[in-house]
Design a protein around this motif. Structure first.
Motif, PDB file in Angstrom:
ATOM      1  N   LEU A 105      18.258 -14.221 -10.649  1.00  0.00           N
ATOM      2  CA  LEU A 105      19.535 -14.201 -11.600  1.00  0.00           C
ATOM      3  C   LEU A 105      20.612 -14.042 -10.615  1.00  0.00           C
ATOM      4  O   LEU A 105      21.556 -15.607 -10.694  1.00  0.00           O
ATOM      5  CB  LEU A 105      19.299 -13.638 -12.651  1.00  0.00           C
ATOM      6  CG  LEU A 105      20.384 -13.505 -13.721  1.00  0.00           C
ATOM      7  CD1 LEU A 105      20.534 -15.259 -14.333  1.00  0.00           C
ATOM      8  CD2 LEU A 105      20.226 -12.809 -15.450  1.00  0.00           C
ATOM      9  N   ARG A 106      20.640 -13.175  -9.954  1.00  0.00           N
ATOM     10  CA  ARG A 106      21.971 -13.177  -9.516  1.00  0.00           C
ATOM     11  C   ARG A 106      22.777 -14.145  -8.306  1.00  0.00           C
ATOM     12  O   ARG A 106      23.409 -15.040  -8.240  1.00  0.00           O
ATOM     13  CB  ARG A 106      22.024 -11.789  -8.793  1.00  0.00           C
ATOM     14  CG  ARG A 106      22.185 -10.881  -9.821  1.00  0.00           C
ATOM     15  CD  ARG A 106      22.725  -9.085  -8.900  1.00  0.00           C
ATOM     16  NE  ARG A 106      22.124  -8.983  -7.934  1.00  0.00           N
ATOM     17  CZ  ARG A 106      20.910  -8.073  -8.252  1.00  0.00           C
ATOM     18  NH1 ARG A 106      20.872  -7.336  -9.179  1.00  0.00           N
ATOM     19  NH2 ARG A 106      19.891  -7.461  -7.325  1.00  0.00           N
ATOM     20  N   LEU A 107      21.669 -14.544  -8.180  1.00  0.00           N
ATOM     21  CA  LEU A 107      21.487 -15.545  -6.765  1.00  0.00           C
ATOM     22  C   LEU A 107      21.487 -17.205  -7.472  1.00  0.00           C
ATOM     23  O   LEU A 107      22.049 -17.612  -6.703  1.00  0.00           O
ATOM     24  CB  LEU A 107      19.724 -15.458  -5.474  1.00  0.00           C
ATOM     25  CG  LEU A 107      19.804 -15.982  -5.088  1.00  0.00           C
ATOM     26  CD1 LEU A 107      20.718 -16.207  -3.533  1.00  0.00           C
ATOM     27  CD2 LEU A 107      18.460 -16.668  -3.956  1.00  0.00           C
ATOM     28  N   TYR A 108      20.833 -17.233  -8.250  1.00  0.00           N
ATOM     29  CA  TYR A 108      21.072 -18.379  -8.996  1.00  0.00           C
ATOM     30  C   TYR A 108      22.819 -18.730  -9.496  1.00  0.00           C
ATOM     31  O   TYR A 108      23.645 -19.458  -8.998  1.00  0.00           O
ATOM     32  CB  TYR A 108      19.691 -18.877  -9.754  1.00  0.00           C
ATOM     33  CG  TYR A 108      20.396 -19.585 -11.397  1.00  0.00           C
ATOM     34  CD1 TYR A 108      19.548 -21.296 -10.429  1.00  0.00           C
ATOM     35  CD2 TYR A 108      21.493 -19.513 -12.624  1.00  0.00           C
ATOM     36  CE1 TYR A 108      20.128 -22.304 -11.756  1.00  0.00           C
ATOM     37  CE2 TYR A 108      21.875 -20.492 -13.285  1.00  0.00           C
ATOM     38  CZ  TYR A 108      20.657 -22.104 -12.799  1.00  0.00           C
ATOM     39  OH  TYR A 108      21.771 -23.150 -12.912  1.00  0.00           O
ATOM     40  N   LEU A 109      23.655 -17.365 -10.118  1.00  0.00           N
ATOM     41  CA  LEU A 109      24.403 -17.230 -11.156  1.00  0.00           C
ATOM     42  C   LEU A 109      25.156 -17.732  -9.292  1.00  0.00           C
ATOM     43  O   LEU A 109      26.357 -18.584  -8.960  1.00  0.00           O
ATOM     44  CB  LEU A 109      24.977 -16.613 -11.357  1.00  0.00           C
ATOM     45  CG  LEU A 109      24.291 -15.717 -12.847  1.00  0.00           C
ATOM     46  CD1 LEU A 109      24.711 -14.731 -13.377  1.00  0.00           C
ATOM     47  CD2 LEU A 109      24.632 -17.024 -13.988  1.00  0.00           C
TER      48      LEU A 109
END
Length: 301
Positions: free
Chosen positions: A4-8
């Protein structure tokens, strides 16, 4: 969590672009919703929302006890329903006709002429209609008089006014509505037209069997939205085109709110009527969406 952090991190620019639109809706759309509380108060302008006395549903009882409210509600439903029947098919027909035009220059010219009325305010349109349809000085009645025909009270007889009201609505909105349908038509597969031509289908048959089914989802979506707005009506059009002689038809909820709630400073009544409109509109929208999904498998929600 790591994904999720990578996507954001990869798409933060897109979320940053949403900040301003979200802020706009939160501040100017959702923020003022606290004003709905006025519908349940004996609102005092000087005490404000927090200091006004709570009266529960008494304001709604007062509204539903007004005979003028039911007359305005009836006229709102009547005008919007007739507008739906008359005005809704007009842009579809225009879009089909414009799509069949071969000459590009004439097509652009026709589109410009049809779009133009949308950019005129209802105040200007009201002045034009008076010059055209006035009983004694209107251009139409002067021409009728030249042929020995009695003047037609387009603006003073309630039934003639109703026809004028609907016709002016078609003239003002039909051209602009064609933009959506022309955009939808461009998405129809051109191979379907070629196949229909090979099978011997003429222009009318191609419009009926290829174009209309191709834009059916757009038609259904706009129809659902129109049904959801059937209890809502703009203030400008009935107020500008209406007059005392046709009050039996021209008095709608928006003018009722203006005259009863705003002019006499009865803000609780104005808010209660507005809340009533919103609730009924949501119910109609959900009902229309459910019916459309069952019949056509297309819907808004």
């Amino acid at each position: 969590m790591k994904s999720l952090r990578l996507y954001l991190y990869r798409n933060w620019q897109l979320y940053a672009l949403l900040i301003l639109p979200l802020a706009f809706f939160l501040v100017f759309k959702y923020g003022p919703m606290y004003g709905i509380l006025i519908a349940f108060q004996d609102y005092n302008l000087f005490k404000g929302v927090t200091g006004s006395e709570w009266v529960g549903l008494d304001v709604f009882r007062e509204v539903f006890g007004m005979s003028g409210f039911y007359e305005a509600l009836r006229n709102t439903f009547m005008l919007n329903l007739l507008d739906l029947i008359v005005s809704f098919p007009a842009p579809i027909v225009l879009a089909l006709m414009l799509n069949e035009l071969a000459g590009r220059r004439f097509k652009k010219f026709a589109q410009t002429i049809l779009y133009l009325p949308h950019f005129l305010s209802w105040v200007i349109i009201g002045g034009i209609m008076f010059q055209v349809f006035a009983t004694k000085t209107g251009i139409v009645n002067l021409l009728l008089g030249r042929f020995g025909i009695d003047p037609v009270p387009f603006l003073t007889d309630k039934y003639a006014w109703l026809v004028t009201y609907l016709a002016v609505g078609v003239w003002q909105s039909a051209g602009w509505g064609t933009i959506i349908y022309l955009a939808a038509i461009t998405g129809v597969n051109s191979e379907l037209y070629e196949a229909a031509s090979v099978d011997g289908a003429g222009r009318l048959r191609r419009m009926w069997s290829v174009t209309l089914p191709g834009i059916r989802p757009t038609i259904v979506m706009l129809l659902i939205l129109k049904i959801g707005e059937i209890v809502q009506i703009g203030f400008d059009r009935p107020y500008v085109l209406g007059n005392v002689s046709v009050r039996d038809f021209s008095e709608v909820i928006s003018t009722f709110v203006y005259k009863t709630g705003i002019q006499t400073a009865q803000y609780s009544i104005a808010t209660a009527v507005g809340l009533f409109q919103a609730v009924v509109g949501i119910v109609l929208l959900l009902m229309a969406n459910a019916i459309a999904k069952k019949i056509t498998d297309n819907g808004v929600l």
